[in-house]
Design a protein around this motif. Structure first.
Motif, PDB file in Angstrom:
ATOM      1  N   ALA A   1       5.766   3.778  21.986  1.00 53.60           N
ATOM      2  CA  ALA A   1       7.044   4.458  21.746  1.00 53.60           C
ATOM      3  C   ALA A   1       7.379   4.459  20.259  1.00 53.60           C
ATOM      4  O   ALA A   1       7.677   5.511  19.677  1.00 53.60           O
ATOM      5  N   THR A   2       7.321   3.288  19.622  1.00 51.62           N
ATOM      6  CA  THR A   2       7.724   3.204  18.220  1.00 51.62           C
ATOM      7  C   THR A   2       6.699   3.895  17.328  1.00 51.62           C
ATOM      8  O   THR A   2       7.064   4.608  16.398  1.00 51.62           O
ATOM      9  N   ARG A   3       5.421   3.693  17.619  1.00 51.88           N
ATOM     10  CA  ARG A   3       4.398   4.331  16.783  1.00 51.88           C
ATOM     11  C   ARG A   3       4.580   5.860  16.804  1.00 51.88           C
ATOM     12  O   ARG A   3       4.550   6.522  15.764  1.00 51.88           O
ATOM     13  N   GLU A   4       4.782   6.389  18.013  1.00 49.30           N
ATOM     14  CA  GLU A   4       4.944   7.830  18.167  1.00 49.30           C
ATOM     15  C   GLU A   4       6.212   8.303  17.443  1.00 49.30           C
ATOM     16  O   GLU A   4       6.215   9.324  16.762  1.00 49.30           O
ATOM     17  N   PHE A   5       7.274   7.519  17.582  1.00 48.36           N
ATOM     18  CA  PHE A   5       8.544   7.890  16.958  1.00 48.36           C
ATOM     19  C   PHE A   5       8.422   7.893  15.431  1.00 48.36           C
ATOM     20  O   PHE A   5       8.804   8.856  14.766  1.00 48.36           O
ATOM     21  N   PHE A   6       7.863   6.815  14.855  1.00 49.62           N
ATOM     22  CA  PHE A   6       7.721   6.737  13.398  1.00 49.62           C
ATOM     23  C   PHE A   6       6.888   7.895  12.878  1.00 49.62           C
ATOM     24  O   PHE A   6       7.175   8.487  11.852  1.00 49.62           O
ATOM     25  N   ARG A   7       5.836   8.220  13.608  1.00 54.62           N
ATOM     26  CA  ARG A   7       4.893   9.236  13.166  1.00 54.62           C
ATOM     27  C   ARG A   7       5.520  10.636  13.207  1.00 54.62           C
ATOM     28  O   ARG A   7       5.440  11.388  12.247  1.00 54.62           O
ATOM     29  N   THR A   8       6.162  10.983  14.318  1.00 55.32           N
ATOM     30  CA  THR A   8       6.717  12.332  14.426  1.00 55.32           C
ATOM     31  C   THR A   8       7.944  12.481  13.538  1.00 55.32           C
ATOM     32  O   THR A   8       8.160  13.536  12.957  1.00 55.32           O
ATOM     33  N   GLN A   9       8.729  11.408  13.440  1.00 55.94           N
ATOM     34  CA  GLN A   9       9.961  11.508  12.679  1.00 55.94           C
ATOM     35  C   GLN A   9       9.687  11.632  11.176  1.00 55.94           C
ATOM     36  O   GLN A   9      10.376  12.343  10.470  1.00 55.94           O
ATOM     37  N   SER A  10       8.665  10.912  10.696  1.00 52.05           N
ATOM     38  CA  SER A  10       8.430  10.845   9.255  1.00 52.05           C
ATOM     39  C   SER A  10       7.355  11.817   8.791  1.00 52.05           C
ATOM     40  O   SER A  10       7.309  12.188   7.621  1.00 52.05           O
ATOM     41  N   GLY A  11       6.465  12.232   9.712  1.00 55.58           N
ATOM     42  CA  GLY A  11       5.320  13.024   9.303  1.00 55.58           C
ATOM     43  C   GLY A  11       4.285  12.205   8.547  1.00 55.58           C
ATOM     44  O   GLY A  11       3.331  12.760   7.994  1.00 55.58           O
ATOM     45  N   ILE A  12       4.458  10.900   8.518  1.00 52.23           N
ATOM     46  CA  ILE A  12       3.520  10.033   7.794  1.00 52.23           C
ATOM     47  C   ILE A  12       2.597   9.337   8.793  1.00 52.23           C
ATOM     48  O   ILE A  12       3.038   8.893   9.852  1.00 52.23           O
ATOM     49  N   GLN A  13       1.299   9.279   8.469  1.00 49.25           N
ATOM     50  CA  GLN A  13       0.370   8.515   9.302  1.00 49.25           C
ATOM     51  C   GLN A  13       0.364   7.073   8.817  1.00 49.25           C
ATOM     52  O   GLN A  13      -0.356   6.728   7.888  1.00 49.25           O
ATOM     53  N   PHE A  14       1.160   6.220   9.425  1.00 45.30           N
ATOM     54  CA  PHE A  14       1.196   4.827   8.989  1.00 45.30           C
ATOM     55  C   PHE A  14      -0.046   4.083   9.474  1.00 45.30           C
ATOM     56  O   PHE A  14      -0.417   4.212  10.639  1.00 45.30           O
ATOM     57  N   PRO A  15      -0.672   3.299   8.577  1.00 46.10           N
ATOM     58  CA  PRO A  15      -1.823   2.497   9.023  1.00 46.10           C
ATOM     59  C   PRO A  15      -1.363   1.209   9.690  1.00 46.10           C
ATOM     60  O   PRO A  15      -1.431   0.125   9.106  1.00 46.10           O
ATOM     61  N   TRP A  16      -0.891   1.306  10.925  1.00 40.46           N
ATOM     62  CA  TRP A  16      -0.329   0.144  11.611  1.00 40.46           C
ATOM     63  C   TRP A  16      -1.380  -0.903  11.889  1.00 40.46           C
ATOM     64  O   TRP A  16      -2.537  -0.595  12.143  1.00 40.46           O
ATOM     65  N   ARG A  17      -0.942  -2.157  11.841  1.00 39.27           N
ATOM     66  CA  ARG A  17      -1.761  -3.247  12.375  1.00 39.27           C
ATOM     67  C   ARG A  17      -0.962  -3.910  13.483  1.00 39.27           C
ATOM     68  O   ARG A  17       0.235  -4.126  13.345  1.00 39.27           O
ATOM     69  N   TYR A  18      -1.663  -4.181  14.579  1.00 38.78           N
ATOM     70  CA  TYR A  18      -0.986  -4.751  15.742  1.00 38.78           C
ATOM     71  C   TYR A  18      -1.553  -6.133  16.036  1.00 38.78           C
ATOM     72  O   TYR A  18      -2.767  -6.325  15.987  1.00 38.78           O
ATOM     73  N   GLU A  19      -0.668  -7.083  16.317  1.00 37.29           N
ATOM     74  CA  GLU A  19      -1.097  -8.384  16.818  1.00 37.29           C
ATOM     75  C   GLU A  19      -0.428  -8.581  18.170  1.00 37.29           C
ATOM     76  O   GLU A  19       0.782  -8.393  18.284  1.00 37.29           O
ATOM     77  N   LEU A  20      -1.212  -8.948  19.167  1.00 34.58           N
ATOM     78  CA  LEU A  20      -0.672  -8.994  20.522  1.00 34.58           C
ATOM     79  C   LEU A  20      -0.837 -10.384  21.113  1.00 34.58           C
ATOM     80  O   LEU A  20      -1.838 -11.048  20.865  1.00 34.58           O
ATOM     81  N   ASP A  21       0.154 -10.808  21.889  1.00 31.55           N
ATOM     82  CA  ASP A  21       0.127 -12.187  22.400  1.00 31.55           C
ATOM     83  C   ASP A  21      -0.537 -12.280  23.771  1.00 31.55           C
ATOM     84  O   ASP A  21      -0.279 -13.203  24.523  1.00 31.55           O
ATOM     85  N   TYR A  22      -1.381 -11.289  24.101  1.00 30.02           N
ATOM     86  CA  TYR A  22      -2.116 -11.368  25.370  1.00 30.02           C
ATOM     87  C   TYR A  22      -3.593 -11.070  25.101  1.00 30.02           C
ATOM     88  O   TYR A  22      -3.959 -10.689  23.999  1.00 30.02           O
ATOM     89  N   VAL A  23      -4.422 -11.297  26.134  1.00 28.60           N
ATOM     90  CA  VAL A  23      -5.866 -11.142  25.929  1.00 28.60           C
ATOM     91  C   VAL A  23      -6.275  -9.669  25.970  1.00 28.60           C
ATOM     92  O   VAL A  23      -5.584  -8.839  26.560  1.00 28.60           O
ATOM     93  N   GLU A  24      -7.406  -9.374  25.344  1.00 27.90           N
ATOM     94  CA  GLU A  24      -7.856  -7.986  25.219  1.00 27.90           C
ATOM     95  C   GLU A  24      -8.110  -7.357  26.585  1.00 27.90           C
ATOM     96  O   GLU A  24      -8.859  -7.893  27.391  1.00 27.90           O
ATOM     97  N   PRO A  25      -7.476  -6.209  26.860  1.00 33.33           N
ATOM     98  CA  PRO A  25      -7.733  -5.532  28.139  1.00 33.33           C
ATOM     99  C   PRO A  25      -9.038  -4.736  28.075  1.00 33.33           C
ATOM    100  O   PRO A  25      -9.656  -4.617  27.007  1.00 33.33           O
TER     101      PRO A  25
END
Lengths: 306, 345
Positions: B159-183
């Motif tokens: 949701a947030t990634r999509e929102f930031f991207r469409t709203q700003s027109g900028i491709q942010f190089p996000w890094r994600y850290e997740l507190d669960y194991v890799e699916p």
């Protein structure tokens, strides 16, 4: 599907009820001591299972000759088995000669009808298979079909990729394409996500029409598709990739409101070498990332091979 | 320790505060689009389809979890959370969406998301952070870890990634850290989230380099978004939007240096220790577990962002000595502090 078969549902009720009624009227009940419960359970259970098969067939199929034949076959088969089960509850003997006639004629008749039905079903399936060929290739496993696009999902594709990579025929080259719609989030933003899903479905149909019989199309994730081009060297794959880009660029999709949506795609291409599933996918992804970079400056679809 | 107490309020699993016709209705629409049966989707939630369309109805976190669980079981693919997430923001949640649409930079969007977190992401609260040349959102569970945790994280990140991207027109190089194991479905993360992803981390968060923080967005309006922040401060004396676990976690993190225990927390919340235990259990949590997670998160922060040594971290967190810290680290992560940190890249 069951809603299409009102006549069949009514017919089955009439047959079951009628058969029970006729037997009850024309014969006498056995006493409790005469009942053999194991036989009742075995023969009655078989009859019930046949009714269940009938339900599955009707619930899964549209009407038509094949459905009618299989339905009639199973129903006749049921009547035979059910009659056999009823002689455990009612006294049958010399006074009821029709009992043995029904018992010995209905079941074989049902078998014959069922056999004819299966024969035509096989022919019908041949036609359906030809239509499905590019979607499912070797085997059918309905859990692996993607919800939005109705083409196979990535796990099926990877399975197939593994087979292709482990094939011993050295001459059989194949190529992997990854195709991604450019700036699809803008499409979603402008026309809404439901419209976006319709577009993804339409694009999968469009790609399918542009592929050959032996190629396999699958949804990678989101707006990305994976395509396996069988027996294809890089030069040929390049041509097909360019054709796909051109097809999507000229595709005049209309929204439900009638608006024209302009689309462009990028393609990353990787030829099979001494590869694992992950390594060939990785190379195709790198190629796609490069193609997308070039797209950002030119706004037209790009194809990059690695 | 803070000796000034005022009465704390919070929301629990069964409190009805989520407007059903906002985010839950989006999920329902998505499922109905694929012709799933609405009775099956709402089975066991005590929500009726007709009530859902009513703009008055609020549902509890518990009902929302159950509804999500039903959807997950019925939907055959692995992309439901992402597709749902992509439909969530900015949304049409009255003023909240209006303000969010006018965020004029990442900074503004982060602020609004944090302030209106109870509305924009009721189950998983976003928290704005800046450290060491990075900025982003930490996502904290409001009502305890449930089996829907992964789904909700995926949805909110998408949701947030999509929102930031469409709203700003900028491709942010996000890094994600997740507190669960890799699916098993990494391709969904690749296409729907982009950027680099690492799993089994102390806390779930997304971040980019701080250079993007104040880069202006074309659709932004400082005027509108500042009005949004003002509205928040006038709302802040109203009922709390904090989930019980979110609040507990916050209290633990704020007081992690003070050798806290369950009894302290009970006093802080104005509950008896037995009631607190019962409430935690109802939220599938334990004090010990929350404390350990908070200590791990703090330790990683101190190592990475503040450049603390083992000794300094041990003393900060009130461990008897360095060896004790190492032993605890082993228990939390299965690794020594240095191994865990190098796995963070």
């Amino acid at each position: 599907m069951l809603g299409l078969h009102k006549k069949w549902c009514l017919g089955i009720c009439v047959v079951v009820y009628g058969q029970l009624l006729i037997n009850a009227l024309l014969t006498t009940n056995k006493t409790w001591n005469e009942l053999d419960w194991l036989d009742i359970l075995g023969e009655g259970g078989t009859a019930l299972l046949i009714l269940l098969w009938l339900y599955f067939i009707l619930a899964a199929r549209p009407g038509g000759r094949v459905t009618n034949l299989m339905g009639a076959g199973l129903l006749a088969f049921f009547v035979g088995v059910f009659q056999d089960a009823l002689d455990e509850i009612f006294h049958m003997g010399a006074s009821t000669p029709w009992h043995s006639v029904v018992e010995s004629v209905a079941s074989p008749l049902g078998m014959i009808l069922m056999t004819v039905g299966l024969y035509f079903w096989r022919q019908e399936q041949g036609v359906v298979n030809r239509q499905l060929k590019k979607r499912e290739k070797l085997f059918r496993q309905h859990q692996l079909v993607d919800t939005v696009t109705q083409i196979t999902e990535l796990n099926y594709f990877k399975y197939h990729l593994r087979i292709a990579l482990s094939a011993k025929h050295v001459k059989r080259k194949f190529t992997l394409l990854l195709l991604d719609i450019n700036q699809f989030n803008r499409v979603n933003q402008r026309f809404g996500n439901a419209e976006g899903d319709r577009i993804l479905h339409a694009i999968s149909e469009l790609i399918m029409l542009n592929l050959r019989d032996d190629d396999l199309l699958s949804r990678y994730a989101g707006d990305r598709y994976a395509i396996l081009l069988a027996n294809t060297i890089e030069a040929e794959a390049n041509v097909i990739g360019q054709e796909l880009i051109a097809a999507i660029e000229h595709f005049a999709f209309k929204t439900l409101q009638g608006e024209r949506v302009r689309l462009a795609a990028s393609v990353g291409l990787a030829c099979a070498r001494e590869d694992s599933v992950d390594s060939i996918l990785m190379r195709a992804k790198q190629a796609l990332a490069l193609a997308k970079q070039q797209t950002n400056s030119s706004a037209l679809g790009q194809l990059v091979a690695v | 320790m803070n000796s000034f107490h005022h009465e704390r309020t919070w929301l629990e699993l069964q409190d009805k505060f989520i407007p059903a016709h906002w985010q839950p209705a989006i999920l329902l629409d998505l499922m109905l689009q694929h012709e799933f049966n609405s009775h099956k989707l709402l089975h066991g939630t005590s929500i009726f389809y007709d009530d859902l369309l009513d703009s008055q109805l609020c549902i509890s976190a518990e009902q929302y979890f159950k509804f999500i669980s039903n959807c997950r079981k019925l939907y055959p693919g692995t992309d439901l959370s992402f597709r749902y997430g992509q439909r969530l923001l900015p949304g049409t949640y009255s003023d909240y969406s209006y303000f969010l649409k006018h965020a004029s930079s990442l900074h503004g969007a982060f602020q609004l998301l944090e302030k209106f977190g109870g509305i924009l992401s009721p189950l998983l609260r976003p928290e704005y952070f800046i450290e060491q040349g990075r900025c982003g959102l930490i996502w904290r569970s409001g009502f305890g870890q449930t089996s829907e945790h992964v789904f909700i994280c995926e949805a909110m990140l998408a949701a947030t990634r999509e929102f930031f991207r469409t709203q700003s027109g900028i491709q942010f190089p996000w890094r994600y850290e997740l507190d669960y194991v890799e699916p098993s479905y990494m391709e969904q993360y690749e296409v729907n989230l982009g950027g680099s992803v690492s799993f089994s981390r102390a806390v779930t968060r997304m971040f980019v380099d701080s250079q993007f923080l104040h880069q202006p967005w074309p659709s932004g309006s400082d005027n509108v978004y500042l009005r949004g922040l003002q509205k928040h401060s006038s709302l802040s004396h109203q009922k709390s939007q904090d989930g019980f676990i979110y609040l507990v976690n916050k209290l633990i993190l704020e007081n992690i240096r003070h050798g806290i225990d369950l009894d302290w927390l009970a006093v802080e919340l104005g509950l008896s220790p037995a009631t607190l235990k019962r409430k935690l259990k109802r939220h599938h949590s334990q004090f010990r577990w929350l404390l350990d997670t908070a200590r791990l998160e703090t330790a990683v922060h101190l190592f990475k962002a503040e450049g603390f040594t083992n000794e300094q971290v041990a003393s900060y967190l009130g461990f008897y000595d360095e060896a004790n810290l190492r032993r605890s680290f082993k228990r939390w992560t299965g690794m020594s502090p240095s191994d865990f940190l190098s796995s963070l890249c």
